[in-house]
Design a protein around this motif. Sequence first.
Motif, PDB file in Angstrom:
ATOM      1  N   ARG A  79      -3.068  -4.958 -11.002  1.00  0.00           N
ATOM      2  CA  ARG A  79      -3.366  -5.124  -9.584  1.00  0.00           C
ATOM      3  C   ARG A  79      -2.273  -5.954  -8.902  1.00  0.00           C
ATOM      4  NH1 ARG A  79      -5.369  -2.219  -6.859  1.00  0.00           N
ATOM      5  NH2 ARG A  79      -6.174  -3.682  -5.314  1.00  0.00           N
ATOM      6  N   LEU A  80      -1.894  -7.022  -9.591  1.00  0.00           N
ATOM      7  CA  LEU A  80      -0.945  -7.958  -8.990  1.00  0.00           C
ATOM      8  C   LEU A  80       0.383  -7.286  -8.649  1.00  0.00           C
ATOM      9  CD1 LEU A  80      -1.555 -11.191 -11.089  1.00  0.00           C
ATOM     10  CD2 LEU A  80      -1.846 -10.925  -8.615  1.00  0.00           C
ATOM     11  N   ILE A  81       0.922  -6.528  -9.590  1.00  0.00           N
ATOM     12  CA  ILE A  81       2.242  -5.940  -9.338  1.00  0.00           C
ATOM     13  C   ILE A  81       2.120  -4.871  -8.256  1.00  0.00           C
ATOM     14  CG2 ILE A  81       2.160  -4.192 -11.206  1.00  0.00           C
ATOM     15  CD1 ILE A  81       5.289  -6.202 -10.233  1.00  0.00           C
ATOM     16  N   GLN A  82       0.983  -4.177  -8.240  1.00  0.00           N
ATOM     17  CA  GLN A  82       0.790  -3.156  -7.213  1.00  0.00           C
ATOM     18  C   GLN A  82       0.694  -3.791  -5.819  1.00  0.00           C
ATOM     19  OE1 GLN A  82      -1.261  -0.080  -9.210  1.00  0.00           O
ATOM     20  NE2 GLN A  82      -2.190   0.690  -7.348  1.00  0.00           N
ATOM     21  N   GLN A  83      -0.065  -4.878  -5.733  1.00  0.00           N
ATOM     22  CA  GLN A  83      -0.186  -5.593  -4.454  1.00  0.00           C
ATOM     23  C   GLN A  83       1.164  -6.154  -4.026  1.00  0.00           C
ATOM     24  OE1 GLN A  83      -3.061  -8.498  -5.642  1.00  0.00           O
ATOM     25  NE2 GLN A  83      -4.836  -7.246  -5.156  1.00  0.00           N
ATOM     26  N   SER A 220       3.347   7.014  -6.080  1.00  0.00           N
ATOM     27  CA  SER A 220       3.354   6.207  -4.861  1.00  0.00           C
ATOM     28  C   SER A 220       2.628   4.891  -5.080  1.00  0.00           C
ATOM     29  CB  SER A 220       2.694   6.975  -3.720  1.00  0.00           C
ATOM     30  OG  SER A 220       3.301   8.247  -3.579  1.00  0.00           O
ATOM     31  N   ALA A 221       1.441   4.968  -5.711  1.00  0.00           N
ATOM     32  CA  ALA A 221       0.644   3.751  -5.925  1.00  0.00           C
ATOM     33  C   ALA A 221       1.413   2.761  -6.787  1.00  0.00           C
ATOM     34  CB  ALA A 221      -0.686   4.101  -6.576  1.00  0.00           C
ATOM     35  N   HIS A 222       2.057   3.268  -7.818  1.00  0.00           N
ATOM     36  CA  HIS A 222       2.760   2.386  -8.738  1.00  0.00           C
ATOM     37  C   HIS A 222       4.050   1.827  -8.137  1.00  0.00           C
ATOM     38  CE1 HIS A 222       0.460   4.572 -12.150  1.00  0.00           C
ATOM     39  NE2 HIS A 222      -0.238   3.575 -11.649  1.00  0.00           N
ATOM     40  N   SER A 223       4.454   2.374  -6.990  1.00  0.00           N
ATOM     41  CA  SER A 223       5.672   1.883  -6.347  1.00  0.00           C
ATOM     42  C   SER A 223       5.384   1.125  -5.063  1.00  0.00           C
ATOM     43  CB  SER A 223       6.617   3.051  -6.038  1.00  0.00           C
ATOM     44  OG  SER A 223       6.881   3.776  -7.209  1.00  0.00           O
ATOM     45  N   GLY A 224       4.130   0.816  -4.829  1.00  0.00           N
ATOM     46  CA  GLY A 224       3.777   0.009  -3.666  1.00  0.00           C
ATOM     47  C   GLY A 224       3.657   0.804  -2.379  1.00  0.00           C
ATOM     48  N   ARG A 225       3.676   2.124  -2.459  1.00  0.00           N
ATOM     49  CA  ARG A 225       3.529   2.948  -1.250  1.00  0.00           C
ATOM     50  C   ARG A 225       2.049   3.290  -1.098  1.00  0.00           C
ATOM     51  NH1 ARG A 225       9.019   5.234  -0.481  1.00  0.00           N
ATOM     52  NH2 ARG A 225       8.155   7.042   0.582  1.00  0.00           N
ATOM     53  N   GLU A 226       1.310   2.292  -0.699  1.00  0.00           N
ATOM     54  CA  GLU A 226      -0.145   2.366  -0.778  1.00  0.00           C
ATOM     55  C   GLU A 226      -0.746   3.426   0.147  1.00  0.00           C
ATOM     56  OE1 GLU A 226      -1.908  -1.470  -0.459  1.00  0.00           O
ATOM     57  OE2 GLU A 226      -3.706  -0.854  -1.539  1.00  0.00           O
ATOM     58  N   ALA A 227      -0.279   3.435   1.389  1.00  0.00           N
ATOM     59  CA  ALA A 227      -0.848   4.388   2.354  1.00  0.00           C
ATOM     60  C   ALA A 227      -0.600   5.816   1.887  1.00  0.00           C
ATOM     61  CB  ALA A 227      -0.236   4.153   3.733  1.00  0.00           C
ATOM     62  N   GLU A 228       0.609   6.053   1.413  1.00  0.00           N
ATOM     63  CA  GLU A 228       0.959   7.389   0.927  1.00  0.00           C
ATOM     64  C   GLU A 228       0.054   7.756  -0.252  1.00  0.00           C
ATOM     65  OE1 GLU A 228       5.361   8.651   0.654  1.00  0.00           O
ATOM     66  OE2 GLU A 228       4.816   8.164  -1.413  1.00  0.00           O
ATOM     67  N   ALA A 229      -0.136   6.773  -1.158  1.00  0.00           N
ATOM     68  CA  ALA A 229      -0.980   7.010  -2.329  1.00  0.00           C
ATOM     69  C   ALA A 229      -2.408   7.343  -1.907  1.00  0.00           C
ATOM     70  CB  ALA A 229      -0.975   5.787  -3.240  1.00  0.00           C
ATOM     71  N   GLN A 230      -2.907   6.596  -0.921  1.00  0.00           N
ATOM     72  CA  GLN A 230      -4.268   6.848  -0.448  1.00  0.00           C
ATOM     73  C   GLN A 230      -4.416   8.254   0.109  1.00  0.00           C
ATOM     74  OE1 GLN A 230      -4.446   3.486   2.135  1.00  0.00           O
ATOM     75  NE2 GLN A 230      -5.629   2.226   0.690  1.00  0.00           N
ATOM     76  N   GLY A 231      -3.387   8.703   0.836  1.00  0.00           N
ATOM     77  CA  GLY A 231      -3.411  10.064   1.389  1.00  0.00           C
ATOM     78  C   GLY A 231      -3.500  11.106   0.285  1.00  0.00           C
ATOM     79  N   PHE A 232      -2.644  10.947  -0.707  1.00  0.00           N
ATOM     80  CA  PHE A 232      -2.656  11.892  -1.832  1.00  0.00           C
ATOM     81  C   PHE A 232      -4.006  11.854  -2.547  1.00  0.00           C
ATOM     82  CE2 PHE A 232       2.182  11.417  -2.123  1.00  0.00           C
ATOM     83  CZ  PHE A 232       2.424  12.692  -1.629  1.00  0.00           C
TER      84      PHE A 232
END
Lengths: 414, 487
Positions: A79-83, A220-232
């Motif tokens: 979680r920490l690295i993703q945040q 995307s999620a693993h690279s911090g692109r959270e919004a993009e990840a949520q869309g996918f």
Amino acid sequence: MGPDPELVDDCVHCGFCLPTCPTYVLWGEEMDSPRGRIHLMQQHVEGAPLTDAMVGHWDACLGCMACVTACPSGVRYDRLIQQTRAEVEAEHERPRSERALRRLIFSVFPYPRRLRVLAGPLRLAQRTGLDRAVRRTGLLDRVAPSLAAMERLAPRLTKPEPLPARAPAAGVRRATVGLLTGCVQGAFFPGVNAATVRVLQAEGCDVVIPPEQGCCGALSAHSGREAEAQGFARAVVDAFASAEVDYVVVNAAGCGSVMKEYAELLGPEAQAFQDKVRDIAELLDELGPVATRHPLEMSVAYHDACHLGHAQGVRVQPRRLLTAIPGLELREIAESELCCGSAGIYNLLNPEPARELGDRKAANIVATGADVLVTANPGCLMQVAAAIEGADHPMRLAHTVEVLDASIRGYRLD
Amino acid sequence: MTPGVEAVARRAREVVPADGVVDDPARLRTYECDGLAHYRVVPALVVIPEDADQLAAVVRACAEHRVPFVARGSGTGLSGGALPHAEGVLVVTSRMRAIRAVRRDDQRAVVEPGVINLDVTRAATPYGYYYAPDPSSQQICSIGGNVAENSGGAHCLKYGFTTNHVLAADFVTADGDRVRLGGGAPDSPGYDLLGAVVGSEGTLGIVTEVTVRLVRLPEEVRTLLVGFGSTDQAGAAVSAIIAAGVVPAAIEMMDELAIEAAEEAVHCGYPEGAGAVLVIELDGPAVEVEAEYAAVERLCRDNGAFEQRVATDPAERALIWKGRKSAFAAVGRISPDYIVQDGVIPRTALPQVLAAIAELSATSGVRVANVFHAGDGNLHPLVLFDEARPGEAEAAEEVSGAILDLCISHGGSITGEHGVGMDKAKFMPRMYDEADLDTMQLVRCAFDPQSIANPGKVFPTPRLCGEVPGRHKGAHPAQEAGLAEVF
């Protein structure tokens, strides 16, 4: 936004994570260990501004989650690295060349159709303008190892046979299973998806493959692109919504790991979907075999993909499935907890440490003397293939499910 | 950065590869503490040498410019021994991690100081040997750190501490001189300088190569997990086992709270409802283990064991040990903060001391989990607190100190294996009188006349080597100069 101070606080600084961290193993310095990276997060939480030095150490993390396995205090480094990465993406200005590279990667990889359309990595580079951009930014040398790795794999790329939208169970139906076909898996290893469908059918599963499914959002999620990840992620949940499946099965470890965290990514409404997600090995082990296994006289070295072993805790199931095949001898790889260096797009962004880790992994794999290297993640397969080729030891590479498919059908693994 | 540190940094850049000289503030801060995280000091400079030549050159530069230096291995120490000096250099050995030789013919391994303890065993196992001292942090702690702290571990009951396993060392003194201590012969004539260095906590210099003894892997290992209703029963069983002449490879005890933490962390499957568990390991020739096992099984039963489990395969054994070895960090799951205490008592005093600790805990309201090497009376009480709540840290500190007083008053010691470091320097006068401490200082000054090697550790009062110890009345000169204070 940024790392959760409470999660940061959970670290008691014992150092048990250090020996399993690939970058600590390579470089032996505190700030490139999970403990050091958490310490940097803490500095930032306490008010220190983001610096290039800090971001560099976070970027160097493979996200392999070996530290999560090793941590006795239960620190949620994942979680920490993703945040942290999400905050870095939002707040930190990267050098232009790096921005360009990241943009290109994320305009290609999460799109199965774009990946499929492009027959091979060189054509891929041309079509997307990657080659020109890379030349312009002077990044060719950095990207070359990964491109070369893919290129070496290119001859094995076959035209994917289209998968049916629905494939019936052989014999009595035991479950209805949705299959995520993935981006890289579908484009570069279509044989794995075909094998997955056949094995599931043979084991009594109706297989549903929604044709409109896209990327799961893992990269995307693993690279911090959270919004993009949520869309996918939302699109994937929607794609399977009408399918009425008992399980959603995944044969790529990275995808499975993020899909098992959809509730964290999307909110509690995704919990029901998340609960259905299984890695293919996990599900087959859970169901138990009904199809007859034919002998495969060969020795197999099984490589734990980080996102299967560390992130999902799936270690015994694939081993159980493999050793149940008559004639098959399973061999363990030394330093099995250590990442091979693939780590999603890590080998594109950090080719040098990725290559070092790949070589180390290859040496350990070759030392087993096994005929076949089996693993359950397309990234690992590409990375290990490149590394083994460098090690000059011919070895067949396969996904767990391809071995099972061969055994059930009574074919030799070709 | 002081001019002295700047001079050392210049010299370090000449001899150590660029990424081995760290002066970026954020990076420096990641080195501000070791495994004892509540002491924090940011070093002025971190140097990570890759070999003995580089390390010696840096130490020599420190000596030349009278800059304090602190050695650090993996940074897992629990007494603040590797706590940096604010105007000094932290010399980190984590890149010196070559295993130079594993020799089955004379049962030795030659390793660099940054080599991880468990890696020595891993390298020796194919030859039928292993490295016996096994701190709970063996998967990450370094041999250099083990030598500095004279580290112990669960199996030291039967096999002895680090000092019993180090046969020779290349050593850089605080002056930057390179010397070889010990050697090929089992014992060297003259003073046991190697013995002085082992356990000196970095106050004499830094080892750059260590020759360790390897021990033959036992023919048979049997690991038992025994559940008792209380620590009293478990303690009585331990005494009975030792009294019967059985020397297990290890006897470890954990109380209810420690079991709860370990269970939560690694799901080790310890007996449900146990007030205490013993982990007992027997090793040696199969017939001997069989006989010892029968005795241990009976003695545990006689003393109230309600469940006894024997590991039937390596995986089960590993799980039993994982529960024990993860216990310290696992306590992080049941408490936001905690102090790992380390004290020793004569084994026979176990029931009284445990009762006294329980009473301390009850009267102060501070929770204490107990994990310890029961066989040799080495206690590791874990004192739990929440830093966020005002007063809790102080209360925990007080209980933790009172436990050490208990150890001393029962004829024990203030540290079994974690070392004195920063954390326990203030307790040294409770164990030793002025003359004892002065004598120790004389040894130190022989190696480190400038007092630059890990200053401020082990001894409660910094003393300069030029002074004649033991003759002062009144305040220490360093105190008068405002350089130090007595706690």
